[in-house]
Design a protein around this motif. Structure first.
Motif, PDB file in Angstrom:
ATOM      1  N   ASP A 140       0.817  -1.227   0.000  1.00  0.00           N
ATOM      2  CA  ASP A 140       0.000   0.000   0.000  1.00  0.00           C
ATOM      3  C   ASP A 140       0.846   1.271   0.000  1.00  0.00           C
ATOM      4  O   ASP A 140       0.396   2.317   0.449  1.00  0.00           O
ATOM      5  CB  ASP A 140      -0.942   0.004   1.221  1.00  0.00           C
ATOM      6  N   ASP A 141       2.080   1.190  -0.533  1.00  0.00           N
ATOM      7  CA  ASP A 141       2.855   2.431  -0.554  1.00  0.00           C
ATOM      8  C   ASP A 141       2.568   3.246  -1.811  1.00  0.00           C
ATOM      9  O   ASP A 141       2.953   4.409  -1.911  1.00  0.00           O
ATOM     10  CB  ASP A 141       4.363   2.160  -0.384  1.00  0.00           C
ATOM     11  N   MET A 142       1.867   2.657  -2.760  1.00  0.00           N
ATOM     12  CA  MET A 142       1.584   3.347  -4.019  1.00  0.00           C
ATOM     13  C   MET A 142       0.097   3.680  -4.164  1.00  0.00           C
ATOM     14  O   MET A 142      -0.279   4.666  -4.804  1.00  0.00           O
ATOM     15  CB  MET A 142       1.977   2.380  -5.127  1.00  0.00           C
ATOM     16  N   ARG A 143      -0.762   2.845  -3.544  1.00  0.00           N
ATOM     17  CA  ARG A 143      -2.202   2.961  -3.800  1.00  0.00           C
ATOM     18  C   ARG A 143      -2.793   4.319  -3.407  1.00  0.00           C
ATOM     19  O   ARG A 143      -3.613   4.858  -4.161  1.00  0.00           O
ATOM     20  CB  ARG A 143      -2.968   1.804  -3.136  1.00  0.00           C
ATOM     21  N   PRO A 144      -2.395   4.922  -2.264  1.00  0.00           N
ATOM     22  CA  PRO A 144      -3.000   6.224  -1.954  1.00  0.00           C
ATOM     23  C   PRO A 144      -2.778   7.239  -3.085  1.00  0.00           C
ATOM     24  O   PRO A 144      -3.714   7.927  -3.506  1.00  0.00           O
ATOM     25  CB  PRO A 144      -2.285   6.647  -0.663  1.00  0.00           C
ATOM     26  N   GLU A 145      -1.567   7.267  -3.618  1.00  0.00           N
ATOM     27  CA  GLU A 145      -1.300   8.215  -4.706  1.00  0.00           C
ATOM     28  C   GLU A 145      -2.038   7.784  -5.981  1.00  0.00           C
ATOM     29  O   GLU A 145      -2.508   8.626  -6.752  1.00  0.00           O
ATOM     30  CB  GLU A 145       0.214   8.304  -4.948  1.00  0.00           C
ATOM     31  N   HIS A 146      -2.150   6.496  -6.170  1.00  0.00           N
ATOM     32  CA  HIS A 146      -2.887   5.965  -7.320  1.00  0.00           C
ATOM     33  C   HIS A 146      -4.339   6.438  -7.257  1.00  0.00           C
ATOM     34  O   HIS A 146      -4.901   6.907  -8.255  1.00  0.00           O
ATOM     35  CB  HIS A 146      -2.812   4.428  -7.286  1.00  0.00           C
ATOM     36  N   VAL A 147      -4.943   6.327  -6.082  1.00  0.00           N
ATOM     37  CA  VAL A 147      -6.334   6.770  -5.887  1.00  0.00           C
ATOM     38  C   VAL A 147      -6.429   8.269  -6.183  1.00  0.00           C
ATOM     39  O   VAL A 147      -7.293   8.718  -6.952  1.00  0.00           O
ATOM     40  CB  VAL A 147      -6.795   6.478  -4.432  1.00  0.00           C
ATOM     41  N   ARG A 148      -5.542   9.054  -5.590  1.00  0.00           N
ATOM     42  CA  ARG A 148      -5.607  10.515  -5.782  1.00  0.00           C
ATOM     43  C   ARG A 148      -5.481  10.881  -7.260  1.00  0.00           C
ATOM     44  O   ARG A 148      -6.267  11.671  -7.785  1.00  0.00           O
ATOM     45  CB  ARG A 148      -4.495  11.206  -4.982  1.00  0.00           C
ATOM     46  N   ARG A 149      -4.477  10.298  -7.931  1.00  0.00           N
ATOM     47  CA  ARG A 149      -4.240  10.687  -9.326  1.00  0.00           C
ATOM     48  C   ARG A 149      -5.427  10.340 -10.226  1.00  0.00           C
ATOM     49  O   ARG A 149      -5.840  11.148 -11.054  1.00  0.00           O
ATOM     50  CB  ARG A 149      -2.992   9.972  -9.863  1.00  0.00           C
ATOM     51  N   HIS A 150      -5.956   9.140 -10.056  1.00  0.00           N
ATOM     52  CA  HIS A 150      -7.037   8.734 -10.966  1.00  0.00           C
ATOM     53  C   HIS A 150      -8.326   9.502 -10.681  1.00  0.00           C
ATOM     54  O   HIS A 150      -9.091   9.806 -11.608  1.00  0.00           O
ATOM     55  CB  HIS A 150      -7.241   7.212 -10.916  1.00  0.00           C
ATOM     56  N   LEU A 151      -8.550   9.842  -9.420  1.00  0.00           N
ATOM     57  CA  LEU A 151      -9.742  10.651  -9.118  1.00  0.00           C
ATOM     58  C   LEU A 151      -9.542  12.086  -9.611  1.00  0.00           C
ATOM     59  O   LEU A 151     -10.479  12.735 -10.079  1.00  0.00           O
ATOM     60  CB  LEU A 151     -10.048  10.622  -7.618  1.00  0.00           C
TER      61      LEU A 151
ATOM     62  N   LEU B 283      -8.392   6.593   2.865  1.00  0.00           N
ATOM     63  CA  LEU B 283      -8.352   7.788   2.012  1.00  0.00           C
ATOM     64  C   LEU B 283      -9.555   7.797   1.059  1.00  0.00           C
ATOM     65  O   LEU B 283     -10.252   8.814   0.920  1.00  0.00           O
ATOM     66  CB  LEU B 283      -7.041   7.800   1.208  1.00  0.00           C
ATOM     67  N   TYR B 284      -9.795   6.657   0.419  1.00  0.00           N
ATOM     68  CA  TYR B 284     -10.922   6.576  -0.527  1.00  0.00           C
ATOM     69  C   TYR B 284     -12.238   6.880   0.202  1.00  0.00           C
ATOM     70  O   TYR B 284     -13.084   7.633  -0.289  1.00  0.00           O
ATOM     71  CB  TYR B 284     -10.960   5.195  -1.178  1.00  0.00           C
ATOM     72  N   ALA B 285     -12.375   6.313   1.412  1.00  0.00           N
ATOM     73  CA  ALA B 285     -13.598   6.532   2.195  1.00  0.00           C
ATOM     74  C   ALA B 285     -13.752   8.020   2.517  1.00  0.00           C
ATOM     75  O   ALA B 285     -14.849   8.580   2.425  1.00  0.00           O
ATOM     76  CB  ALA B 285     -13.551   5.715   3.480  1.00  0.00           C
ATOM     77  N   SER B 286     -12.658   8.643   2.865  1.00  0.00           N
ATOM     78  CA  SER B 286     -12.751  10.048   3.246  1.00  0.00           C
ATOM     79  C   SER B 286     -13.122  10.920   2.038  1.00  0.00           C
ATOM     80  O   SER B 286     -13.937  11.845   2.142  1.00  0.00           O
ATOM     81  CB  SER B 286     -11.426  10.458   3.896  1.00  0.00           C
ATOM     82  N   ILE B 287     -12.553  10.594   0.878  1.00  0.00           N
ATOM     83  CA  ILE B 287     -12.891  11.377  -0.325  1.00  0.00           C
ATOM     84  C   ILE B 287     -14.378  11.160  -0.669  1.00  0.00           C
ATOM     85  O   ILE B 287     -15.114  12.112  -0.955  1.00  0.00           O
ATOM     86  CB  ILE B 287     -11.981  10.982  -1.511  1.00  0.00           C
ATOM     87  N   ALA B 288     -14.820   9.907  -0.605  1.00  0.00           N
ATOM     88  CA  ALA B 288     -16.238   9.624  -0.924  1.00  0.00           C
ATOM     89  C   ALA B 288     -17.146  10.346   0.070  1.00  0.00           C
ATOM     90  O   ALA B 288     -18.143  10.966  -0.295  1.00  0.00           O
ATOM     91  CB  ALA B 288     -16.486   8.116  -0.896  1.00  0.00           C
ATOM     92  N   GLN B 289     -16.775  10.284   1.340  1.00  0.00           N
ATOM     93  CA  GLN B 289     -17.612  10.897   2.379  1.00  0.00           C
ATOM     94  C   GLN B 289     -17.717  12.417   2.197  1.00  0.00           C
ATOM     95  O   GLN B 289     -18.775  13.006   2.385  1.00  0.00           O
ATOM     96  CB  GLN B 289     -17.027  10.589   3.750  1.00  0.00           C
ATOM     97  N   HIS B 290     -16.608  13.034   1.815  1.00  0.00           N
ATOM     98  CA  HIS B 290     -16.646  14.490   1.630  1.00  0.00           C
ATOM     99  C   HIS B 290     -17.468  14.906   0.414  1.00  0.00           C
ATOM    100  O   HIS B 290     -17.853  16.067   0.302  1.00  0.00           O
ATOM    101  CB  HIS B 290     -15.228  15.041   1.490  1.00  0.00           C
ATOM    102  N   HIS B 291     -17.652  13.972  -0.522  1.00  0.00           N
ATOM    103  CA  HIS B 291     -18.336  14.350  -1.755  1.00  0.00           C
ATOM    104  C   HIS B 291     -19.778  13.873  -1.846  1.00  0.00           C
ATOM    105  O   HIS B 291     -20.578  14.468  -2.555  1.00  0.00           O
ATOM    106  CB  HIS B 291     -17.588  13.776  -2.966  1.00  0.00           C
TER     107      HIS B 291
END
Ligand code: IFM
Length: 663
Positions: free
Chosen positions: A363-374, A429-437
């Motif tokens: 999981d050292d890449m996935r947070p950035e992967h999520v951010r970039r693709h979103l 991170l994904y949950a937090s982005i979804a929750q904020h939106h």
């Protein structure tokens, strides 16, 4: 920047990208579909199908076995989904469970999927069903599966059966997942069952996949609930870029692969004529043209082409020197998602990213992967592309086909010895982005009794009054549901028991009862522990069918404490607004001269308003909060007619409205 066969190979300096809007809820529209995706064979465990038979001879040789044991852990896994704050869940139906022998239906399995749908709806999560995701029952595989056109009828029979069972509750349907992957992995590279390498069979299988999709689409559309269902094909887009753009051979190869893997399928959908990979002529397929209400887009990477590309997945694909390899060895290339969106946009139908994710064990890449693709997705929306949703692949680590359990794509880590699931940082991170939106929680003030409606509302709250064939509250929730909201808190007043039989599948409902009549403000104060940080406040005796998107967007963009909807056209006026702010409000004394609007009901409120201005006891929300906040309140002007059931005449008018609109 590099120019390739498929347009410009953009590479961005991600260090300079401002992710703030993504993190504070301003990057996506409030009705965006936030999802997570899985497929039956990858998570359920205990399946007997073409894959379980093929696994011993697959590349990894690993058996799917118990997989995530999801079949026995459904409730636990529903919690995992809910904790991700998503509004949608995509899963596939395991045909081999449902029809283990030709014509023999397993009612327990059908009931299991039906129960899954109910579970999701009760949690306010909309299901999206995939009818074919790589697996076949053995009897159908032995008949030749998609190799023979005559076999399609069996898959259509299965699809219609499941549509009959689920379409009263499921509105999102994917016909076939990644037809080009199924055809190329099974019949060109031989890494998926049946493990063949035959161009002739690839052509037939591709053709039959498209025929099957078209027939399925037409059949389901003609059935009961077909017209209200959204049915689409899911296409994986691989971006192909020439390794050396100055080398014509690399460019030719990119063009060739793009044609076979992407363009021919999209063209087929658009024109109704399909030229399968490596075929010389296109074939007209009946019903194929415009056979998708949306296009499901799966995107993972780009591949750099030379004429001598490895046809074995074991050999590392070429990547650019500055790119990072995922565990799957291909590059993380979020810019390709933009190009994939542009490509499928040519179909002129809504786009849903039905899969995007990364194999990344630590999981050292996935947070950035999520951010970039979103980030890329939000930019596409801002440019006007009709992207409606994003499903992360995948919920939890699972059986990754030919790779077995070695590639971990999950937002949850799974320990396959103990079946323990652990949320990864990227999942949070994904949950937090979804929750904020996602659309805010909806709070309905539903405790009002109506003296002017006579006996019937003496001790029955007005929202339970029947109008147009069902309680007023059900009409309100229909609207709320259609606006993409999924959590509703109903403040029942002190007659909470009257709501005991009230249910509404598709929304996560909770109720708070008052000890005695507390008024609108007191009701909110009483329920303060159940309020989310931001909520939409509705009056349970008003039907106010406005578009929530601009209201919520305004509220978020202005970082407002309270944003109220005001109609300037109402016959009565009870407020004054200027330059988008409330200036004066008076519920009782109607001042026609100065006042220029009427508070229409629907507002968005920050919980802090309740905490900072609330108090124990009985008090009125409007009379306390509006004067207290005065010019801090933002005004959203919307003239949509609103209805209330305050008097018998008004009730009658609303009855007429519902009866006419249901015709
Ligand atoms: O796991 C797969 C999925 O089944 C189909 N799309 C790609 C995913 C990751 O490889």
């Amino acid at each position: 920047m590099v120019c390739g066969a498929m347009g410009v190979e953009e590479h961005r300096d991600w260090g300079n990208v401002d992710y703030a809007p993504l993190l504070n809820g301003q990057a996506f529209p409030p009705d965006f579909m936030w999802g997570v995706a899985t497929a039956s064979h990858q998570i359920e465990g205990g399946n007997t199908n073409n894959w379980s038979r093929f696994e011993p001879s697959s590349k990894s040789g690993q058996h799917s076995g118990d997989a995530c044991d999801h079949w026995n852990r459904r409730t636990e896994d529903m919690e995992l989904i809910q904790n991700l704050k998503v509004t949608h869940y995509r899963f596939s139906l395991e045909w081999s469970r449902i029809e283990p022998e030709m014509g023999v239906w397993n009612e327990d399995a059908i009931a299991w999927y039906s129960g899954l749908v109910d579970d999701l709806l009760q949690r306010g999560i909309q299901p999206m069903v995939t009818l074919h995701h790589f697996t076949n029952p053995l009897w159908w595989e032995d008949l030749g599966a998609f190799e023979k056109e005559a076999n399609i009828v069996y898959w259509i029979r299965f699809s219609t059966k499941m549509f009959e069972v689920l379409s009263d509750r499921v509105t999102w349907w994917c016909t076939i997942n990644e037809p080009a992957v199924y055809a190329s992995m099974g019949y060109v590279l031989g890494e998926f069952p049946p493990g063949e390498r035959s161009f002739r069979k690839t052509r037939n299988v591709s053709l039959n996949l498209m025929r099957a999709h078209a027939r399925c689409y037409r059949m389901l559309k003609s059935m009961e609930n077909g017209q209200k269902a959204n049915i689409g094909l899911v296409k994986n887009i691989n971006i192909f870029d020439p390794y050396r753009r100055w080398n014509p051979l690399h460019r030719i190869q990119a063009n060739l692969l793009d044609g076979m893997f992407n363009r021919c399928w999209l063209k087929g959908l658009k024109n109704g004529r399909f030229k399968p990979p490596s075929a010389f002529r296109s074939v007209a397929i009946e019903g194929l043209k415009s056979s998708s209400d949306f296009i499901g887009l799966n995107y993972y990477t780009h591949l750099l082409t030379t004429p001598f590309m490895p046809t074995k997945v074991e050999i590392d694909p070429l990547i650019r020197p500055w790119e990072e390899r995922t565990d799957f060895r291909y590059a993380m290339y979020a810019e390709g998602l933009k190009r994939a969106i542009e490509m499928v946009a040519n179909l002129n139908i809504p786009i849903i990213v039905t899969e995007n994710g990364v194999a990344d064990d630590d999981d050292d890449m996935r947070p950035e992967h999520v951010r970039r693709h979103l980030q890329i997705t939000s930019e596409a929306i801002a440019k006007g592309y009709d992207v409606r949703g994003f499903y992360h692949w995948t919920l939890m680590d699972n059986f990754e086909w030919a790779e077995g359990y070695d590639q971990r794509f999950g937002l949850y880590h799974v320990d396959f010895d103990t079946q323990k699931r652990t949320l990864r940082e990227s999942g949070a991170l994904y949950a937090s982005i979804a929750q904020h939106h996602r659309m805010p929680q909806v709070v309905v003030l539903a405790g009002g009794l109506g003296s002017r409606l006579g006996e019937k509302t003496k001790d029955m709250p007005k929202p339970l009054v029947e109008v147009g064939g069902k309680p007023m509250l059900a009409h309100i929730l229909d609207w709320v549901n259609g606006q993409g909201c999924n959590r509703v808190l109903i403040l029942t007043g002190h007659h909470g028991e009257k709501f005991d039989d009230f249910s509404y599948p598709g929304l996560e409902l909770s109720f708070v009862q008052e000890p005695h009549q507390l008024g609108t403000g007191g009701a909110l104060w009483n329920a303060r522990d159940e309020l989310e940080d931001e909520f939409i406040l509705l009056w349970g005796d008003d039907y106010h069918p406005i578009d929530y998107n601009p209201l919520v967007e305004l509220h978020r963009k202005t970082s407002s404490l309270l944003t109220m909807t005001v109609t300037p056209d109402h016959e009565e006026k009870n407020l004054q607004f200027e330059q988008g702010r409330l200036v004066a409000y008076n519920k009782e004394e109607i001042d026609i001269g100065r006042f220029n609007g009427y508070e229409a009901g629907t507002s968005v409120v920050r919980k802090s308003v309740v905490l900072d201005h609330g108090k124990e006891g009985t008090w009125s929300w409007e009379n306390t909060i509006y004067p207290a906040l005065s010019t801090e309140i933002h005004v959203h002007v919307d003239s949509t007619q609103f209805w209330d059931i305050g008097t018998p005449e008004r009730l009658e008018r609303l009855e007429k409205f519902f009866n006419e609109s249901s015709r």
